[in-house]
Design a protein around this motif. Structure first.
Motif, PDB file in Angstrom:
ATOM      1  N   VAL A  65       0.826  -1.218   0.000  1.00 49.89           N
ATOM      2  CA  VAL A  65       0.000   0.000   0.000  1.00 49.89           C
ATOM      3  C   VAL A  65       0.858   1.265   0.000  1.00 49.89           C
ATOM      4  O   VAL A  65       2.044   1.235   0.327  1.00 49.89           O
ATOM      5  CB  VAL A  65      -0.933   0.046   1.234  1.00 49.89           C
ATOM      6  CG1 VAL A  65      -2.009  -1.019   1.159  1.00 49.89           C
ATOM      7  CG2 VAL A  65      -0.144  -0.058   2.528  1.00 49.89           C
ATOM      8  N   HIS A  66       0.188   2.373  -0.357  1.00 52.10           N
ATOM      9  CA  HIS A  66       0.835   3.689  -0.296  1.00 52.10           C
ATOM     10  C   HIS A  66       0.595   4.333   1.077  1.00 52.10           C
ATOM     11  O   HIS A  66       1.490   4.911   1.668  1.00 52.10           O
ATOM     12  CB  HIS A  66       0.274   4.563  -1.421  1.00 52.10           C
ATOM     13  CG  HIS A  66       0.861   5.932  -1.484  1.00 52.10           C
ATOM     14  ND1 HIS A  66       2.225   6.165  -1.554  1.00 52.10           N
ATOM     15  CD2 HIS A  66       0.284   7.169  -1.483  1.00 52.10           C
ATOM     16  CE1 HIS A  66       2.446   7.476  -1.602  1.00 52.10           C
ATOM     17  NE2 HIS A  66       1.291   8.094  -1.552  1.00 52.10           N
ATOM     18  N   HIS A  67      -0.640   4.257   1.540  1.00 55.12           N
ATOM     19  CA  HIS A  67      -0.981   4.757   2.885  1.00 55.12           C
ATOM     20  C   HIS A  67      -1.092   3.546   3.813  1.00 55.12           C
ATOM     21  O   HIS A  67      -2.023   2.763   3.690  1.00 55.12           O
ATOM     22  CB  HIS A  67      -2.318   5.498   2.886  1.00 55.12           C
ATOM     23  CG  HIS A  67      -2.373   6.665   1.943  1.00 55.12           C
ATOM     24  ND1 HIS A  67      -3.450   6.913   1.132  1.00 55.12           N
ATOM     25  CD2 HIS A  67      -1.488   7.662   1.699  1.00 55.12           C
ATOM     26  CE1 HIS A  67      -3.225   8.010   0.424  1.00 55.12           C
ATOM     27  NE2 HIS A  67      -2.040   8.481   0.735  1.00 55.12           N
ATOM     28  N   GLY A  68      -0.153   3.413   4.696  1.00 52.33           N
ATOM     29  CA  GLY A  68      -0.070   2.202   5.518  1.00 52.33           C
ATOM     30  C   GLY A  68      -1.087   2.126   6.636  1.00 52.33           C
ATOM     31  O   GLY A  68      -1.993   2.947   6.779  1.00 52.33           O
ATOM     32  N   GLY A 224      -8.012  14.442  -7.452  1.00 50.48           N
ATOM     33  CA  GLY A 224      -8.424  13.440  -6.460  1.00 50.48           C
ATOM     34  C   GLY A 224      -7.229  12.803  -5.768  1.00 50.48           C
ATOM     35  O   GLY A 224      -6.310  12.325  -6.433  1.00 50.48           O
ATOM     36  N   HIS A 225      -7.260  12.816  -4.435  1.00 54.56           N
ATOM     37  CA  HIS A 225      -6.153  12.236  -3.667  1.00 54.56           C
ATOM     38  C   HIS A 225      -6.005  10.752  -4.032  1.00 54.56           C
ATOM     39  O   HIS A 225      -4.916  10.267  -4.328  1.00 54.56           O
ATOM     40  CB  HIS A 225      -6.431  12.402  -2.165  1.00 54.56           C
ATOM     41  CG  HIS A 225      -5.251  12.139  -1.298  1.00 54.56           C
ATOM     42  ND1 HIS A 225      -4.856  12.968  -0.276  1.00 54.56           N
ATOM     43  CD2 HIS A 225      -4.345  11.123  -1.307  1.00 54.56           C
ATOM     44  CE1 HIS A 225      -3.772  12.471   0.299  1.00 54.56           C
ATOM     45  NE2 HIS A 225      -3.451  11.348  -0.305  1.00 54.56           N
ATOM     46  N   TYR A 226      -7.139  10.058  -4.017  1.00 50.58           N
ATOM     47  CA  TYR A 226      -7.106   8.612  -4.301  1.00 50.58           C
ATOM     48  C   TYR A 226      -6.584   8.327  -5.711  1.00 50.58           C
ATOM     49  O   TYR A 226      -5.610   7.579  -5.892  1.00 50.58           O
ATOM     50  CB  TYR A 226      -8.504   8.018  -4.114  1.00 50.58           C
ATOM     51  CG  TYR A 226      -8.558   6.560  -4.473  1.00 50.58           C
ATOM     52  CD1 TYR A 226      -8.142   5.591  -3.573  1.00 50.58           C
ATOM     53  CD2 TYR A 226      -8.988   6.156  -5.735  1.00 50.58           C
ATOM     54  CE1 TYR A 226      -8.158   4.244  -3.911  1.00 50.58           C
ATOM     55  CE2 TYR A 226      -9.009   4.816  -6.081  1.00 50.58           C
ATOM     56  CZ  TYR A 226      -8.594   3.861  -5.172  1.00 50.58           C
ATOM     57  OH  TYR A 226      -8.597   2.539  -5.512  1.00 50.58           O
ATOM     58  N   THR A 228      -4.899  10.031  -7.873  1.00 48.76           N
ATOM     59  CA  THR A 228      -3.510  10.400  -8.203  1.00 48.76           C
ATOM     60  C   THR A 228      -2.481   9.486  -7.536  1.00 48.76           C
ATOM     61  O   THR A 228      -1.295   9.591  -7.828  1.00 48.76           O
ATOM     62  CB  THR A 228      -3.205  11.869  -7.837  1.00 48.76           C
ATOM     63  OG1 THR A 228      -3.405  12.058  -6.429  1.00 48.76           O
ATOM     64  CG2 THR A 228      -4.092  12.831  -8.619  1.00 48.76           C
ATOM     65  N   GLU A 229      -2.949   8.611  -6.634  1.00 47.78           N
ATOM     66  CA  GLU A 229      -1.992   7.727  -5.971  1.00 47.78           C
ATOM     67  C   GLU A 229      -2.265   6.251  -6.261  1.00 47.78           C
ATOM     68  O   GLU A 229      -1.856   5.367  -5.512  1.00 47.78           O
ATOM     69  CB  GLU A 229      -1.947   8.063  -4.464  1.00 47.78           C
ATOM     70  CG  GLU A 229      -1.508   9.524  -4.308  1.00 47.78           C
ATOM     71  CD  GLU A 229      -1.067   9.967  -2.933  1.00 47.78           C
ATOM     72  OE1 GLU A 229      -1.666   9.513  -1.955  1.00 47.78           O
ATOM     73  OE2 GLU A 229      -0.119  10.779  -2.870  1.00 47.78           O
ATOM     74  N   THR A 230      -2.940   5.999  -7.372  1.00 50.05           N
ATOM     75  CA  THR A 230      -3.228   4.608  -7.768  1.00 50.05           C
ATOM     76  C   THR A 230      -2.107   3.989  -8.600  1.00 50.05           C
ATOM     77  O   THR A 230      -2.072   2.770  -8.777  1.00 50.05           O
ATOM     78  CB  THR A 230      -4.519   4.536  -8.622  1.00 50.05           C
ATOM     79  OG1 THR A 230      -4.401   5.465  -9.706  1.00 50.05           O
ATOM     80  CG2 THR A 230      -5.764   4.851  -7.802  1.00 50.05           C
TER      81      THR A 230
HETATM   82 ZN   LIG Z   1      -1.554  10.353  -0.060  1.00 52.15          ZN
END
Ligand SMILES: [Zn+2]
Length: 257
Positions: A65-68, A224-226, A228-230
């Motif tokens: 994951v990116h956000h743990g 979008g935060h989500y 852009t981090e996919t």
């Molecule tokens: Zn983030």
């Protein structure tokens, strides 16, 4: 046989986990071990009940994951955190997390890959955070409205949509910067002005950034935060498949933000 340790060591090496600084409460690398060898991998933006269930349903026993799972320092293991941990431990699922090292990576990073998705070619770094440039910047000659349309199409593929600050429809973007996630901040706006950027592409930002943007000569695109981090975690899935021969799956879990 592939151990968690072998995968984590390789990811730490590629991502320079020990060298890239992060916020004091971010924990990069292995966040939770497991006992069995890794048979299949799931990747997701967030470590949530939803993505943990998706991992278990996919038969994977490593979640990248990116956000743990661990934010906010030492805390009691109860409530939502307990439930997440319980499900992970009960299914022998390990968790590996990469925050700023994954944003910043020159090939696998959220920012460089988002630029490519938008048809933009970086020629430098942007968004200095904790001493490292985690974003990218570059030059182009595109209608700002065209970049907004591309960002919106991308965000919609991940359950979101793009918003933009007010700008003239004939406006052309010549110098842009990208900072994924919560990328619109006092620091990035200041840096954008100093670098002479005219367009800032971020995940999200506070309301005041939209108030200030036109007065600073900036158009800000919030994709979008989500969304852009996919990209970074999917690049890690591809790397693990390529180097360890393990199957992987992206667990989509849009947050609406
Ligand atoms: Zn983030």
């Amino acid at each position: 046989m592939t151990t968690l340790r072998a995968i984590a060591d390789r990811l730490d090496e590629v991502l320079r986990t020990r060298e890239i600084p992060d916020y004091p409460t971010a924990v990069n690398g292995i966040q939770l071990e497991n006992r069995s060898e890794i048979r299949s991998v799931a990747v997701a933006v967030d470590c949530s009940q939803k993505t943990i269930e998706g991992t278990v349903a996919a038969g994977a026993n490593l979640l990248i994951v990116h956000h743990g799972l661990l934010w906010g320092g030492v805390q009691p293991i109860r409530g939502a955190l307990y439930e997440r941990l319980y499900r992970l431990l009960a299914n022998d699922v390990a968790v590996y997390s990469s925050h700023l090292p994954l944003d910043a990576h020159p090939e696998l990073g959220n920012n460089v890959l988002l630029a490519a998705k938008l048809g933009l070619v970086p020629n430098g770094g942007f968004a200095r955070a904790q001493g490292t440039e985690i974003g990218v910047r570059g030059e182009c000659a595109l209608l700002t409205a065209e970049i907004v349309a591309r960002a919106d199409a991308f965000a919609k593929r991940h359950g979101g949509h793009a918003l933009a600050t007010d700008f003239d429809p004939s406006r052309t973007t010549r110098r842009w910067g990208i900072c994924s996630g919560g990328g619109a901040s006092a620091e990035t706006l200041r840096e954008a002005v100093t670098l002479g950027l005219d367009t800032l592409i971020v995940g999200e930002g506070p309301h005041w950034t939209a108030v200030d943007a036109p007065e600073l000569g900036l158009a800000i695109i919030y994709a979008g935060h989500y969304a852009t981090e996919t990209l970074g975690v999917q690049a890690l899935g591809q790397l693990v498949e390529r180097e360890f021969g393990l199957p992987w799956r992206f667990i989509e879990a849009p947050t609406g933000l």
